[in-house]
Design an enzyme around this catalytic site. Structure first.
Site, short mmCIF file in Angstrom:
data_model
loop_
_atom_site.label_atom_id
_atom_site.label_comp_id
_atom_site.label_asym_id
_atom_site.label_seq_id
_atom_site.Cartn_x
_atom_site.Cartn_y
_atom_site.Cartn_z
N CYS A 202 0.83 -1.20 0.00
CA CYS A 202 0.00 0.00 0.00
C CYS A 202 0.88 1.26 0.00
O CYS A 202 1.54 1.55 1.00
CB CYS A 202 -0.89 -0.04 1.24
N CYS B 172 0.34 3.66 2.85
CA CYS B 172 0.86 3.12 4.11
C CYS B 172 2.36 3.38 4.23
O CYS B 172 2.86 3.73 5.30
CB CYS B 172 0.58 1.62 4.21
#
Length: 123
Positions: free
Chosen positions: A42, A45
């Site tokens: 991600c 993230c």
């Protein structure tokens, strides 16, 4: 400094969150799982993680921080992903940073905003 913990998967998260919530403030960061190289699938993230870690330096010593891997991309994208459907979490995106036991939460790019993350940790 805040005490940091990390788990992977919903059951491990539930067990650890239950234990840590009894010990004072608990902050939970839900993130895409990391690969063998230690990188999350991600991108948001990956961007948010260092910001959250830096802001944690100012958090009260009695607090706990729990890093939770929600699974690989396929697991997370499934509309029936337990992290999406469980009443305890009801996640709509990763990363999501929550002050556990409160409605306070930051999602996606908000987790990479130093001011927003600091405010969540201070309240």
């Amino acid at each position: 400094m805040v005490v940091k913990h990390a788990v992977s998967g919903f059951e491990a998260f539930k067990e650890k969150a239950e234990e840590l919530a009894k010990k004072g403030d608990l902050f939970v960061l839900f993130s895409g799982s990391k690969n063998a190289a230690g990188e999350s699938w991600c991108p948001d993230c990956v961007t948010a993680y260092p910001v959250v870690q830096k802001c944690l330096e100012a958090v009260d010593d009695d607090s706990n921080f729990l890093y939770v891997e929600v699974g690989d991309r396929g697991t997370w994208k499934d509309p029936e992903c337990i992290f999406r459907t469980a009443k305890e979490t009801q996640l709509k995106s990763v990363p999501t940073l929550i002050k556990w036991g409160t409605p306070q939460r930051l999602q996606e790019e908000q987790c990479a905003d130093t001011n927003l993350v600091s405010m969540l940790f201070e309240e």
